[in-house]
Scaffold this active site. Structure first.
Site, short mmCIF file in Angstrom:
data_model
loop_
_atom_site.label_atom_id
_atom_site.label_comp_id
_atom_site.label_asym_id
_atom_site.label_seq_id
_atom_site.Cartn_x
_atom_site.Cartn_y
_atom_site.Cartn_z
CD GLU A 46 61.13 29.24 -69.81
OE1 GLU A 46 60.21 30.12 -70.05
OE2 GLU A 46 61.42 28.94 -68.39
CE LYS A 60 56.96 31.28 -68.60
NZ LYS A 60 58.17 31.51 -68.33
CB CYS A 105 59.29 28.52 -66.38
SG CYS A 105 60.40 29.29 -65.29
#
Length: 275
Positions: free
Chosen positions: A40, A111, A144
């Site tokens: 990330e 995300k 994540c």
């Protein structure tokens, strides 16, 4: 069968140094990897102090990070998944990732589930994970904290994903002695529950006082680890390239023995109150 790689690399905020990324991808390709996953915010780093810092680090799809990924993918013949700070059309910044194949961007993912102070720097994505049919199988990308939501990983499985490619920055948090990081356990659970392979590329190196788990891993669709976690408990996370061989097509068989099936046994008509 394909070889996949999870590249655990450091980043220095503000440096825009692509050296670690370039070297890790080349090492993975030299070891036969067809799919390479990087962390990330792989180059710009994670530990922003201000929204202005995040905006300064942001790039669009024509920026230097994606340009390098495209060049490496074309040169080395690999599928790359990598996180970066994306500059949106209206000036907003997204914690994003791209999937690059044959020198082209096949997917841009933003995300959706923001962790900690991220809402101060990023706008959340609003689209579910998309599955891309690549030379190494059907790949879905998430970032994540997204991996920790069962609904999100299930959406990817229902859409036909063989592999979840997960750029991550897992912060090092206290845990009982001898225990595996809970983020690693959740990755294994996501793999086993959905019968999909999971590849997580975590961060290493201290970043403005933040330490990382260094939990990069490659998990089979059985839920058992093929490689990793990269860093043992009580050991500082260090750069590493993990590789393992897996069969993407095995994730299309959701049978759990002769009587059960991970997807067919669902009772979605009973689940509505929980959502």
């Amino acid at each position: 069968m394909v070889v996949v790689a999870a590249c655990q690399i450091p980043a220095v905020p503000g440096s825009n140094d692509h050296g670690h990324l370039d070297a890790a991808v080349r090492e993975a390709a030299a070891r036969g990897a067809g799919l390479v996953v990087l962390p990330e915010l792989a180059v710009c780093g994670y530990a922003f102090r201000t929204a202005d810092e995040a905006r300064a680090a942001a790039q669009d799809l024509d920026g230097p990070t994606v340009a390098l990924l495209r060049a490496l993918s074309r040169e080395l013949g690999v599928v790359l998944v990598c996180g970066f700070a994306e500059s949106g059309a209206g000036g907003e910044v997204y914690n994003a990732a791209v999937l690059v194949e044959d020198g082209g961007v096949r997917l841009r993912y933003r995300k959706a589930h923001l962790w900690g102070r991220e809402p101060e720097f990023f706008r959340a994505g609003d689209r579910p994970p998309t599955v891309v049919d690549t030379a190494v199988g059907r790949v879905a990308v998430m970032i994540c904290y997204d991996l920790e939501f069962p609904e999100w990983t299930r959406l990817a499985a229902l859409s036909g994903a063989d592999v979840l490619a997960v750029p991550a920055n897992w912060p090092l948090l206290p845990r009982p002695a001898g225990e595996r990081a809970i983020e690693v356990v959740k990755a294994q659970a996501a793999a086993a529950t959905n019968r999909v392979h999971v590849v997580v590329a975590d961060r290493c190196g201290e970043e403005r006082g933040v330490q990382w788990i260094g939990g990069s891993l490659i998990c089979a669709d059985t839920g058992y680890l093929l490689a990793g976690p990269a860093t043992a408990a009580d050991t500082p996370a260090a750069p590493v390239v993990l590789t393992a061989e897996l069969d993407p097509a095995s994730a299309r068989d959701k049978a759990l023995g002769p009587h059960n099936n991970a997807l067919h046994d669902r009772r979605p008509e009973l689940y509505h109150p929980s959502t």
